[in-house]
Design an enzyme around this catalytic site. Structure first.
Site: not given
Length: 285
Positions: A59, A151, A170
């Protein structure tokens, strides 16, 4: 005779050998060409007079090649030498016997929607003004995520101009139906029929804000505004990455391009092979 191009994954040693074998055994002629999937600019140039591009890999190989051929509406035929191969059609065993059917046109064309992403810098407030970066076109997904030194990041998401949620996470993914089996699925998103034009917005490890994925209509316009002080990265189909700074924002809409695949398998093939491709076992009747 059709002009056939072959794009191969050069990280797979056997891929180039298979490409040469296809050209030789099927007598594709002098008009055929073989290029690495990574050479997108060369593929785009050679594809101008090409009827079909065969990819050899997985893919990821298709994603790289599609960005070069989708603007020209050239169909792809994927031969899987990778792992999952959701978008590929054929496997290596028996491929020489099966290929003539596709080359002769005794198959259907399956069209898949894509995304268009444009990046606007912090001093740009008017979406009608020229974007400083892009547009970038994605078949699977566009991901805004934390950079290596960051972070969690703060992302304000707006759908059709309406603020929906501010994520401390995230990152956040906007995926097509084709991409719903990829990163979005790994992050907890739903699997959507790949022929659907719907979109999926999936947060990545959200600490604040919505934690559940959202399924959006095909006409939706989605803005990701990077707030706070952490830098981030916009990733297009997992291999094209661009830095994003606080105050920048990304607008994602449907692309005018569509990925086109040659298919001979039954229309229910995606669902019939879903659990196997995901690595699950299922004992049907």
């Amino acid at each position: 005779m059709k002009t056939v191009g072959i794009a191969y994954n050069d990280l797979i040693p056997e891929a180039l050998d298979l490409a040469h074998a296809i050209v030789g055994e099927l007598n594709l002629g002098a008009n055929s060409w073989i290029l690495r999937a990574e050479d997108a600019e060369d593929i785009a140039e050679r594809a101008e007079d090409t009827d079909l591009v065969v990819t050899i890999g997985g893919d990821g190989t298709i994603l790289r090649v599609n960005r070069a051929v989708a603007p020209r509406g050239i169909p792809l035929l994927g031969i899987n030498m990778g792992r999952l191969g959701f978008m590929t059609e054929l496997t290596v065993p028996g491929v020489m016997e099966q290929l003539p059917r596709y080359l002769n046109g005794n198959v259907r064309v399956s069209e898949h929607s894509m995304l268009k992403a444009e990046v606007y810098r912090r001093n740009t407030t008017d979406a009608e003004a020229p974007a400083s970066q892009g547009p970038y076109h994605a078949l699977n997904d566009v991901v805004l995520s934390r950079s290596r030194v960051s972070r969690v990041i703060t992302v304000r998401a707006a759908i059709d101009g309406a603020d929906v949620s501010t994520f401390r996470a995230d990152g956040v993914i906007l995926a097509t139906a084709t991409g719903s089996t990829g990163y979005s699925f790994a992050a907890g998103g739903p699997i959507i029929d790949p022929l659907s034009d719907d979109l999926v917005l999936t947060p990545l490890a959200s600490h604040v804000g919505l934690t559940t994925p959202l399924v959006l209509s095909p006409t939706s316009s989605v803005d990701f505004h990077l707030e706070g002080s952490q830098e981030a990265i916009i990733s297009v189909d997992g291999f094209e990455n661009h830095p994003i700074e606080p105050g920048d924002w990304v607008r994602i809409t449907h692309s005018p391009y569509r990925a086109r695949f040659l298919r001979a398998n039954e229309p229910n093939y995606f669902w019939a092979t879903l659990t196997r491709r995901l690595g699950f076992s299922f004992q049907g009747r």
